[in-house]
Design an enzyme around this catalytic site. Structure first.
Site, PDB file in Angstrom:
ATOM      1  N   CYS A   1     -78.441  34.987  53.210  1.00  0.00           N
ATOM      2  CA  CYS A   1     -78.658  33.895  52.267  1.00  0.00           C
ATOM      3  C   CYS A   1     -78.072  34.299  50.918  1.00  0.00           C
ATOM      4  O   CYS A   1     -77.694  35.446  50.706  1.00  0.00           O
ATOM      5  CB  CYS A   1     -80.144  33.542  52.132  1.00  0.00           C
ATOM      6  SG  CYS A   1     -81.156  34.904  51.519  1.00  0.00           S
TER       7      CYS A   1
ATOM      8  N   CYS B   1     -79.441  37.284  49.101  1.00  0.00           N
ATOM      9  CA  CYS B   1     -78.944  38.592  49.533  1.00  0.00           C
ATOM     10  C   CYS B   1     -77.753  39.006  48.668  1.00  0.00           C
ATOM     11  O   CYS B   1     -77.652  40.163  48.233  1.00  0.00           O
ATOM     12  CB  CYS B   1     -78.527  38.552  51.003  1.00  0.00           C
ATOM     13  SG  CYS B   1     -79.864  38.208  52.167  1.00  0.00           S
TER      14      CYS B   1
ATOM     15  N   ASP C   1     -52.395  15.058  42.134  1.00  0.00           N
ATOM     16  CA  ASP C   1     -51.022  15.517  42.302  1.00  0.00           C
ATOM     17  C   ASP C   1     -50.163  14.318  42.662  1.00  0.00           C
ATOM     18  O   ASP C   1     -50.602  13.443  43.426  1.00  0.00           O
ATOM     19  CB  ASP C   1     -50.951  16.569  43.406  1.00  0.00           C
ATOM     20  CG  ASP C   1     -49.523  16.988  43.702  1.00  0.00           C
ATOM     21  OD1 ASP C   1     -48.869  17.506  42.788  1.00  0.00           O
ATOM     22  OD2 ASP C   1     -49.087  16.771  44.842  1.00  0.00           O
TER      23      ASP C   1
END
Length: 785
Positions: A23, A26, A466
């Site tokens: 997770c 961590c 773009d």
């Protein structure tokens, strides 16, 4: 792959692959431990499972790895890409006129197999297949045959032991380091339910033939030794594994953008030896100063300078711009672009990490590592939520024992607290909404890559578009035929049909991309095959073509070609040509029999849906910005057609500078979405707060984007943002009700008002509620097209 680089004075940098993170908390724990080391500055990315660490002094890489391992995770240097074998035999080049070499099966860069995801899928399959009958037998009395509980035990044991092993392993690893995560609660809850069931079956009365489940809402104040909770242990494991599996699938694509970028390059190259012979070798053997041959249709192996020949180079895959670039001796060319014309000899000036392709790949990697992964709400509160729930469960056990409730009653209430608090609904809140939302999006041509994408859509206020391949079609097309008129000196006025017939036939014999656009339009408008070039066809690199068609000496190309042949443009035709070029078109002049007859205008046409798409984006509160490598005149003309203000146009932007434009907007406080399709857009897509890639574009752009628009229709960008925002609202509603359920139910369980069996049923109901709420996303509809 180079993992060590020099940073500031006395500082070194290293990239570590981190394993064992389950997770976002961590990643935060590893980052915190590394940053506590003297002279160390670390950033840990949970999505890519990498740590970028700057360190100095007496700290060594081994010390960094040891610190990560002491925290309970693994760390290693990423494996470098395999280098070419120095003594591999050279392969002779193919004969002249042969097509480009093709990589055979197994050649080139490939994504490594993701064994972790495959193992998780196996565990999920086992859990679902075995848990379904356990839950059914436990919840439906009609299915509770004699000794059904022992079959439930046989089915639930592999689910809790084998399928749930990742949770137990992570919980133990965290416990050894004094930490608790959602894995801890899942492990403790399922093992407690399973352990109680074992005790009740072997030492209580639950193992007796004819045993039935009691559906009392409160815990038994008497003997609770006849209750088992195998359905809770197996069901919770299966549900949480499903959420983890779909999360792992999204994370698996973390490095795909870089792999797609590097696959653009050529795999081998025909190098010219001192004796003029060609020898085909792997690209990795190229050195600065080597000369190599590039035939029509082949990719240019590396950045260099043309030394012999002339051609047109198609750089659209790398730059996103559709107009080919004419090259001649002395022209600079870029690796991974395609030779669309004649044979050229190039001298290498940059190789390996110094090439433009490698620099763009580096920009993508830096942008990805700099974009922190969005922590799920469940992960953010786990550090507080999990210890509190465990404490409440132990407190419940102690209070009931102190009040004389009996060991069985006390343990039953404590297990009820663990089961009712088990985060099944929390685990389902995100993946179920994501699954339904992405499934509906796929039906509408919209691909959402993961839950971390959705947070960005809520605050986006600027959308950078773009030009080439996004606002425009990205392909060269014939848009206009301007006739000389007024009488030609060498004969009667030409008609449009005659211009297309003669110029189209001549251009059909050329390999130039602009010529192909003219030829294709001529064949389409005339409704048949073009006449052949009868004789004297000549391709003049950088100027155009000439030849005999239907008895006429025809020329087509630049104005210089006709002027040198004694065919100057009439004033009206010259003015029309200048006006067309000012609008961003490429002008091809055609003439025959001593006179200039017409100007054919080729351009990258604006998509017919782009103006409507810009209006829809404005309706969502977004400010559209146009970004292009084309010149200012072309950009202004396109912006005017689609309704973008002149002050929001950025023209003549190099690939490396597109990221700078995005970051400049972000520096002014704007939350930026980027829509693009070329490799040159990949870094900007990754750097933007939200990246939307056109599905018809380059793989690198698609992989670097957060959302992919499969239809290639810019209007889908507005639909994508609407869908993402609605999916995010659904996830937040799911999380709210999942937490509300826990807040309301835990006190009831602790007070002994919920039997663990009812707690399991309530837990299942909360999950069903989350799933039902997520299914409402199936009704999402795109705006009418």
């Amino acid at each position: 792959m180079t993992t060590h680089t020099e940073g500031a004075v006395g500082q070194r940098q290293v990239e570590l692959a981190i394993g064992g993170m389950t997770c976002a908390s961590c990643a935060a724990r590893v980052e915190k431990k590394l940053n506590r080391m003297d002279g160390v500055s670390a950033t840990v990315n949970y999505a890519t499972e990498k740590a970028k660490v700057a360190y100095g002094g007496v700290v060594a890489v081994g010390d960094l790895i040891a610190t990560v391992e002491a925290t309970g995770y693994s760390a290693a240097l990423p494996e470098p890409a395999a280098a070419p074998v120095a003594d591999a035999p050279a392969v002779p080049a193919p004969p002249a006129g042969a097509g480009p070499a093709q990589a055979g099966p197994g050649e080139g860069t490939r994504a490594p197999a993701d064994h972790g995801t495959a193992a998780l899928r196996r565990r999920l399959t086992v859990a679902v297949v075995l848990a379904l009958p356990v839950v059914a037998m436990s919840m439906i009395p009609a299915l509770q045959f004699t000794d059904w509980q022992w079959l439930s035990l046989a089915l639930a044991a592999p689910v809790v032991g084998y399928a749930g092993w990742p949770f137990h392993r992570a919980a133990w690893a965290n416990a050894r380091h004094g930490a608790a995560t959602m894995d801890t609660l899942i492990s403790v809850g399922t093992l407690a339910a399973f352990g109680w069931s074992l005790w009740a079956l072997f030492f209580g009365t639950a193992g007796m033939p004819g045993m039935k489940h009691s559906f009392s809402f409160a815990v038994s104040r008497g003997d609770a030794s006849g209750d088992i909770y195998l359905e809770a242990a197996a069901g919770v494991t299966a549900f949480i594994l499903a959420g983890r599996y779909f999360e792992a699938r999204a994370k698996r694509r973390a490095g795909a953008a870089l792999r797609a970028l590097m696959e653009l390059g050529a795999k081998d190259v025909a190098v010219l030896g001192p004796d003029g012979r060609e020898v085909r070798v792997p690209v990795g053997r190229l050195a600065v100063g080597d000369r190599f041959v590039v035939r029509p249709g082949e990719k240019i192996a590396t950045d260099g300078v043309v030394r012999e020949g002339g051609s047109a180079v198609d750089a659209s895959l790398l730059t996103g711009e559709s107009v080919p670039v004419e090259v001649a001796p002395g022209s600079h060319v870029t690796g991974a672009t395609v030779n669309a014309g004649g044979r050229i000899v190039v001298e290498a000036v940059s190789v390996g990490a110094d090439t433009q392709l490698a620099r763009i790949a580096g920009l993508v990697e830096d942008a990805q590592n700099g974009k922190a992964a969005v922590q799920r709400l469940a992960d953010r509160v786990s550090a507080v939520f999990v210890p509190i729930v465990i404490g409440l469960s132990l407190g419940t056990l102690g209070v009931w024992l102190a009040l004389g409730g009996g060991a069985s009653t006390a343990f039953s209430a404590a297990v009820a607290v663990l089961i009712i608090a088990c985060p099944c609904a929390l685990g389902l809140a995100t993946p179920t909404a994501l699954l339904v939302g992405t499934g509906r999006g796929a039906q509408l041509g919209i691909l959402i890559k993961g839950p971390e994408v959705l947070e960005s859509t809520r605050a986006v206020d600027t959308v950078v578009l773009d030009k080439t391949g996004t606002v425009t079609s990205g392909t060269m097309t014939l848009t206009e035929v301007i006739l000389a008129g007024g009488g030609a000196a060498a004969g009667p006025d030409a008609t449009e049909e005659q211009v297309l017939r003669l110029a189209g036939a001549l251009e059909h014999a050329s390999e130039h991309p602009v010529a192909r656009a003219v030829a294709a339009a001529a064949a389409d408008r005339l409704g048949g095959e073009l006449p052949p070039v009868e004789a004297d066809f000549v391709n003049l690199p950088g100027l155009g073509v000439r030849g005999t068609v239907d008895g006429h000496d025809v020329l087509a190309g630049r104005e210089q070609l006709l002027r040198e042949a004694g065919m100057p443009l009439p004033a009206a035709l010259a003015e029309a040509k200048a006006a067309a070029e000012a609008r961003g078109g490429t002008a091809v002049v055609a003439g025959w029999d001593g006179a200039a007859r017409a100007v054919l205008v080729v351009s990258d046409a604006v998509r017919p849906t782009s103006a409507e798409a810009v209006r829809r984006l404005r309706a969502l509160g977004l400010r559209p910005v146009l970004l292009t490598g084309d010149n200012a005149a072309v950009a202004a003309a396109v912006a005017a057609q689609v309704g973008i203000a002149a002050q929001d146009v950025h023209a003549e932007v190099l690939p490396e500078d597109k990221v700078a434009v995005v970051r400049a907007l972000q520096a002014r406080g704007r939350v930026v979405a980027m829509v693009g399709d070329g490799v040159n857009d990949a870094a900007a897509l990754a750097a933007a707060d939200l990246g939307l890639a056109m599905g018809a574009g380059a793989d690198a752009a698609i992989e670097a984007g957060d959302l992919t628009l499969v239809r290639g229709d810019l209007r889908a960008a507005a639909d994508a943002i609407r869908l993402a925002r609605r999916t995010l609202r659904t996830i937040r509603a799911n999380l709210f009700w999942a937490f509300a359920y826990n807040v309301a139910a835990i006190p009831l369980a602790a007070a002994g008002l919920l039997d663990p069996m009812i707690a399991g049923a309530a837990m299942a109901f909360s999950s069903l509620f989350v799933v039902a709420n997520s299914l409402r996303l199936r009704t999402f509809a795109a705006l009418p097209h």
